[in-house]
Design a protein around this motif. Structure first.
Motif, PDB file in Angstrom:
ATOM      1  N   ALA A  69      36.951  16.106  26.652  1.00 33.36           N
ATOM      2  CA  ALA A  69      36.595  17.164  27.594  1.00 33.36           C
ATOM      3  C   ALA A  69      37.838  17.585  28.374  1.00 33.36           C
ATOM      4  N   GLU A  70      37.881  18.856  28.707  1.00 35.19           N
ATOM      5  CA  GLU A  70      39.035  19.394  29.427  1.00 35.19           C
ATOM      6  C   GLU A  70      39.317  18.596  30.699  1.00 35.19           C
ATOM      7  N   ALA A  71      38.249  18.196  31.400  1.00 31.15           N
ATOM      8  CA  ALA A  71      38.414  17.549  32.706  1.00 31.15           C
ATOM      9  C   ALA A  71      38.881  16.104  32.603  1.00 31.15           C
ATOM     10  N   THR A  78      28.989  15.584  21.210  1.00 32.65           N
ATOM     11  CA  THR A  78      28.178  15.058  22.298  1.00 32.65           C
ATOM     12  C   THR A  78      28.396  15.964  23.495  1.00 32.65           C
ATOM     13  N   GLY A  79      27.302  16.440  24.052  1.00 26.11           N
ATOM     14  CA  GLY A  79      27.414  17.337  25.200  1.00 26.11           C
ATOM     15  C   GLY A  79      26.071  17.955  25.517  1.00 26.11           C
ATOM     16  N   SER A  80      26.116  19.136  26.084  1.00 24.84           N
ATOM     17  CA  SER A  80      24.873  19.773  26.540  1.00 24.84           C
ATOM     18  C   SER A  80      24.082  20.343  25.368  1.00 24.84           C
ATOM     19  N   THR A  81      22.792  20.445  25.565  1.00 24.85           N
ATOM     20  CA  THR A  81      21.932  21.019  24.522  1.00 24.85           C
ATOM     21  C   THR A  81      22.325  22.467  24.258  1.00 24.85           C
ATOM     22  N   LYS A 136      40.553  23.285  25.729  1.00 24.05           N
ATOM     23  CA  LYS A 136      39.253  23.867  26.084  1.00 24.05           C
ATOM     24  C   LYS A 136      38.284  23.805  24.905  1.00 24.05           C
ATOM     25  N   GLY A 137      37.006  23.657  25.247  1.00 26.13           N
ATOM     26  CA  GLY A 137      35.978  23.692  24.208  1.00 26.13           C
ATOM     27  C   GLY A 137      35.952  25.020  23.489  1.00 26.13           C
ATOM     28  N   SER A 138      36.134  26.086  24.257  1.00 20.58           N
ATOM     29  CA  SER A 138      36.059  27.418  23.655  1.00 20.58           C
ATOM     30  C   SER A 138      37.240  27.706  22.736  1.00 20.58           C
ATOM     31  N   ILE A 196      33.941  16.010  19.158  1.00 18.45           N
ATOM     32  CA  ILE A 196      33.967  16.734  20.450  1.00 18.45           C
ATOM     33  C   ILE A 196      33.245  15.892  21.494  1.00 18.45           C
ATOM     34  N   VAL A 197      33.970  15.548  22.551  1.00 20.66           N
ATOM     35  CA  VAL A 197      33.539  14.507  23.498  1.00 20.66           C
ATOM     36  C   VAL A 197      33.293  15.130  24.873  1.00 20.66           C
ATOM     37  N   PRO A 198      32.256  14.697  25.590  1.00 22.56           N
ATOM     38  CA  PRO A 198      32.009  15.216  26.944  1.00 22.56           C
ATOM     39  C   PRO A 198      32.806  14.428  27.992  1.00 22.56           C
ATOM     40  N   GLY A 226      37.707  23.165  20.589  1.00 20.54           N
ATOM     41  CA  GLY A 226      36.403  22.756  20.055  1.00 20.54           C
ATOM     42  C   GLY A 226      35.872  23.772  19.066  1.00 20.54           C
ATOM     43  N   GLN A 227      35.936  25.037  19.448  1.00 21.92           N
ATOM     44  CA  GLN A 227      35.393  26.085  18.580  1.00 21.92           C
ATOM     45  C   GLN A 227      36.177  26.159  17.268  1.00 21.92           C
ATOM     46  N   ARG A 228      37.498  25.923  17.351  1.00 21.01           N
ATOM     47  CA  ARG A 228      38.320  25.971  16.122  1.00 21.01           C
ATOM     48  C   ARG A 228      37.931  24.835  15.177  1.00 21.01           C
ATOM     49  N   GLU A 256      14.465  19.806  34.696  1.00 22.39           N
ATOM     50  CA  GLU A 256      15.799  20.011  34.104  1.00 22.39           C
ATOM     51  C   GLU A 256      16.678  18.775  34.240  1.00 22.39           C
ATOM     52  N   GLU A 257      17.665  18.694  33.363  1.00 26.48           N
ATOM     53  CA  GLU A 257      18.623  17.597  33.460  1.00 26.48           C
ATOM     54  C   GLU A 257      19.557  17.862  34.641  1.00 26.48           C
ATOM     55  N   VAL A 258      19.520  17.005  35.655  1.00 23.95           N
ATOM     56  CA  VAL A 258      20.357  17.220  36.851  1.00 23.95           C
ATOM     57  C   VAL A 258      21.779  16.725  36.589  1.00 23.95           C
ATOM     58  N   GLU A 276      24.544  14.840  19.850  1.00 21.40           N
ATOM     59  CA  GLU A 276      24.015  13.956  20.902  1.00 21.40           C
ATOM     60  C   GLU A 276      23.970  14.787  22.171  1.00 21.40           C
ATOM     61  N   LEU A 277      22.764  15.129  22.616  1.00 24.93           N
ATOM     62  CA  LEU A 277      22.643  16.164  23.648  1.00 24.93           C
ATOM     63  C   LEU A 277      22.013  15.636  24.934  1.00 24.93           C
ATOM     64  N   GLY A 278      21.338  16.495  25.644  1.00 23.73           N
ATOM     65  CA  GLY A 278      20.869  16.145  26.984  1.00 23.73           C
ATOM     66  C   GLY A 278      19.632  15.254  26.994  1.00 23.73           C
TER      67      GLY A 278
HETATM   68  P1  TAP Z   1      29.346  20.458  27.411  1.00 24.60           P
HETATM   69  O1  TAP Z   1      29.676  21.466  28.408  1.00 24.60           O
HETATM   70  O2  TAP Z   1      28.364  20.800  26.357  1.00 24.60           O
HETATM   71  O3  TAP Z   1      30.741  20.016  26.749  1.00 24.60           O
HETATM   72  C1  TAP Z   1      30.841  18.959  25.823  1.00 24.60           C
HETATM   73  C2  TAP Z   1      32.114  19.130  25.026  1.00 24.60           C
HETATM   74  O4  TAP Z   1      31.998  20.302  24.228  1.00 24.60           O
HETATM   75  C3  TAP Z   1      33.363  19.308  25.869  1.00 24.60           C
HETATM   76  O5  TAP Z   1      34.456  18.692  25.236  1.00 24.60           O
HETATM   77  C4  TAP Z   1      33.512  20.811  25.856  1.00 24.60           C
HETATM   78  O6  TAP Z   1      34.811  21.272  26.156  1.00 24.60           O
HETATM   79  C5  TAP Z   1      33.117  21.142  24.446  1.00 24.60           C
HETATM   80  N1  TAP Z   1      32.739  22.541  24.217  1.00 24.60           N
HETATM   81  C6  TAP Z   1      32.289  23.442  25.117  1.00 24.60           C
HETATM   82  N2  TAP Z   1      32.069  24.623  24.512  1.00 24.60           N
HETATM   83  C7  TAP Z   1      32.382  24.466  23.205  1.00 24.60           C
HETATM   84  C8  TAP Z   1      32.362  25.316  22.068  1.00 24.60           C
HETATM   85  N3  TAP Z   1      31.976  26.576  22.155  1.00 24.60           N
HETATM   86  N4  TAP Z   1      32.740  24.828  20.877  1.00 24.60           N
HETATM   87  C9  TAP Z   1      33.110  23.532  20.753  1.00 24.60           C
HETATM   88  N5  TAP Z   1      33.181  22.682  21.805  1.00 24.60           N
HETATM   89  C10 TAP Z   1      32.802  23.132  23.009  1.00 24.60           C
HETATM   90  O7  TAP Z   1      28.789  19.122  28.059  1.00 24.60           O
HETATM   91  P2  TAP Z   1      29.397  18.321  29.295  1.00 24.60           P
HETATM   92  O8  TAP Z   1      29.082  19.088  30.512  1.00 24.60           O
HETATM   93  O9  TAP Z   1      30.811  17.952  29.014  1.00 24.60           O
HETATM   94  O10 TAP Z   1      28.547  16.979  29.235  1.00 24.60           O
HETATM   95  C11 TAP Z   1      27.319  16.874  29.837  1.00 24.60           C
HETATM   96  C12 TAP Z   1      26.200  16.996  28.822  1.00 24.60           C
HETATM   97  O11 TAP Z   1      26.416  16.099  27.738  1.00 24.60           O
HETATM   98  C13 TAP Z   1      24.858  16.621  29.396  1.00 24.60           C
HETATM   99  O12 TAP Z   1      23.881  17.515  28.950  1.00 24.60           O
HETATM  100  C14 TAP Z   1      24.598  15.239  28.789  1.00 24.60           C
HETATM  101  O13 TAP Z   1      23.259  14.871  28.701  1.00 24.60           O
HETATM  102  C15 TAP Z   1      25.237  15.360  27.462  1.00 24.60           C
HETATM  103  N6  TAP Z   1      25.563  14.035  26.944  1.00 24.60           N
HETATM  104  C16 TAP Z   1      24.840  13.539  25.930  1.00 24.60           C
HETATM  105  C17 TAP Z   1      25.119  12.275  25.455  1.00 24.60           C
HETATM  106  C18 TAP Z   1      24.338  11.731  24.323  1.00 24.60           C
HETATM  107  S1  TAP Z   1      24.981  10.448  23.565  1.00 24.60           S
HETATM  108  N7  TAP Z   1      23.223  12.248  23.933  1.00 24.60           N
HETATM  109  C19 TAP Z   1      26.128  11.508  26.027  1.00 24.60           C
HETATM  110  C20 TAP Z   1      26.838  12.058  27.070  1.00 24.60           C
HETATM  111  C21 TAP Z   1      26.564  13.336  27.531  1.00 24.60           C
HETATM  112  P3  TAP Z   1      35.227  21.652  27.690  1.00 24.60           P
HETATM  113  O14 TAP Z   1      35.555  20.391  28.318  1.00 24.60           O
HETATM  114  O15 TAP Z   1      36.340  22.582  27.600  1.00 24.60           O
HETATM  115  O16 TAP Z   1      34.030  22.297  28.305  1.00 24.60           O
END
Ligand code: TAP
Length: 453
Positions: free
Chosen positions: A156-158, A206-209, A186-188, A127-129, A191-193, A355-357, A229-231
């Motif tokens: 990511a959807e976008a 990789t995505g938000s905390t 969509k992630g929901s 699952i990729v951001p 991703g959830q599946r 906070e992470e901006v 891999e989070l925020g």
């Molecule tokens: P999120 O909103 O967490 O989304 C990340 C991915 O997860 C997207 O593909 C998203 O799909 C999917 N997702 C959302 N809800 C889900 C669910 N319930 N089940 C499974 N998958 C789901 O993060 P973002 O806004 O794309 O990215 C920004 C964040 O990522 C920041 O906090 C940043 O620090 C973090 N990040 C961390 C790293 C590393 S390596 N630590 C690298 C890059 C980014 P949708 O597109 O549909 O929302």
């Protein structure tokens, strides 16, 4: 059928539409990945290596096309986008050496011997951001494929365009169908599946905390392997004895790279009080020199933010009474532009400081001595990255050991290299990606006793 319109963040014009995958289609893709697993794990190591090198070669041949897609669909400056496409090639090449090096142990025991095998964990859900669609895809995809896993990836959807194309290139390179699948959606839903489906044996997220936390909880239901891999909210620590000109000249690139949409962004600059005024003067010159504009131009260093809603989110950290010390440039007119923004002095409760901006906003905070610098750097739930600037080698090592973060650089603003381990402390994540051991995270160790009696 749901259709998503990909917008060019620099123009707000539609680039293309993408049909989103449903939960039922996700199940079918997981079934195909499960069916492809026995044959893929049985491919001779040297042949799997050759296929990964062929994949790298096809990516390389299409690097310019991939970069152009990222410019249009994600607003990345073209120079950065070319580097990102090159990163996919390089990561595939690096891990193409892994299939022949999944080496187990031979352990002497009474009455025989034990041997260990690295067995592929199975189908991997990736699952990729949206911030680095190509590199982050490759960081999970390449070691997982090398380990003999099949991979179902959700961009990511976008920002689905480059991942979709890389999925096509995998087939062109000769990877069997079902071994690497890209599912836009969509992630929901998708991703959830992936998280909930019992045939998916590991999730690489990789995505938000916030989302990572809920994925970890869902994975716990099945004791599913997970890498998170989070925020981040990393510190750029500048001591008075450092090369201040260099520290100030590179500080914008430590935080405004990818318009600050970078988990490793050093978004808190900590400066030793005795050089604060001098640093701020040098930093202002550096910030005003950052070239912000058309991502398709080779000279551009910073592009737009990903979306209108994300720009509103970033702007919410800079209310009208915010302590703006100075700002860089940003184009006016269409596009999700936001100028590089420096806030100082900031209070310890200011959300821009805590906070992470995930945008081009940085705070500057003075400190008195080494102990205070470490205490401030660690005063965050995150621990992903950071920099230390000093001419004192002993201090560099002391502070690097004391800062609770996974990746640090000394007298440099960058710390991510695919051949070194990457990941976070505290709420920045769980597990490590990249580096020589990454394929091991896609295997289970099997221990077998062989009687010699
Ligand atoms: P999120 O909103 O967490 O989304 C990340 C991915 O997860 C997207 O593909 C998203 O799909 C999917 N997702 C959302 N809800 C889900 C669910 N319930 N089940 C499974 N998958 C789901 O993060 P973002 O806004 O794309 O990215 C920004 C964040 O990522 C920041 O906090 C940043 O620090 C973090 N990040 C961390 C790293 C590393 S390596 N630590 C690298 C890059 C980014 P949708 O597109 O549909 O929302």
């Amino acid at each position: 059928m749901t259709v998503f319109t990909v917008l060019n963040p620099a123009t707000e014009e539609p680039v293309t539409t993408v049909t989103q995958v449903s939960a039922e289609e996700t199940d079918l893709a997981i079934a195909r990945a499960s069916a492809a697993l026995p044959a893929w794990r049985a491919v001779a190591p040297g042949d799997r290596a050759r296929l990964l090198r062929a994949f790298a070669a096809v990516v390389d041949a299409h690097a310019a096309e991939l970069a152009d897609l990222e410019v249009a669909g994600s607003g990345h400056p073209v120079g950065a986008a070319r580097w990102e496409a090159g990163q996919v090639r390089d990561v595939l090449m690096y891990y193409s050496a892994a299939p022949e090096r999944l080496i187990g142990q031979q352990i002497p025991v009474p009455g025989g011997l034990n041997v260990t095998f690295h067995e592929p964990v199975g189908v991997v859900g990736l699952i990729v951001p949206w911030n680095f669609p190509m590199p982050i895809l490759s960081w999970g995809m390449a070691p997982a494929l090398a380990a003999g896993c099949t991979v179902v990836a959700k961009p990511a959807e976008a920002t689905p365009l480059t991942a979709i194309r890389i999925g096509e290139l995998a087939l062109e390179a000769g990877l069997p169908p079902g071994v690497f699948t890209v599912l836009p959606g969509k992630g929901s839903v998708v991703g959830q599946r992936l998280v909930d489906h019992p045939a998916v044996r590991k999730i690489v997220f990789t995505g938000s905390t916030e989302v990572g936390r809920s994925i970890m909880a869902s994975c716990a239901q099945q004791v599913k392997r997970v890498t998170l891999e989070l925020g981040g909210k990393s510190a750029n620590i500048i001591f008075a004895d450092c090369d201040l000109e260099r520290a100030a000249a590179t500080a914008p690139y430590a935080v405004f790279d990818n318009a600050g949409q970078d988990c490793c962004a050093r978004s808190r600059i900590l400066v030793q009080r005795s050089v604060l005024d001098k640093f701020m003067a040098l930093f202002e010159t550096a910030v005003s020199s950052v070239v912000v504009g058309d991502p398709a131009s080779a000279a551009t260093e910073m592009g737009p933010l990903i979306s209108a809603s994300h720009r509103s989110h970033v702007a919410s950290f800079v209310p009208s009474d915010a302590p703006v010390a100075f700002r860089g440039h940003a184009p006016s007119g269409p596009g999700f532009w936001y100028p590089p923004t420096v806030l100082a002095p900031v209070g310890p409760d200011d959300p821009a400081y805590t906070e992470e901006v995930f945008g081009p906003v940085v705070t500057v905070t003075p400190f008195a001595d080494e102990a205070e610098a470490v205490a401030i750097a660690n005063d965050t739930p995150y621990g992903l990255s950071g920099s230390i600037w000093t001419a004192d080698v002993g201090r560099a090592i002391r502070v690097a050991r004391a800062v609770e973060t996974g990746n640090l650089s000394v007298n440099s603003h960058s710390s991510v290299r695919y051949w070194t381990p990457f990941g976070g402390f505290k709420q920045s994540g769980l597990g490590r990606e990249l580096g020589p051991d990454a394929p091991d995270a896609f295997t289970e160790t099997k221990n077998v006793f062989i009687s010699t009696e």
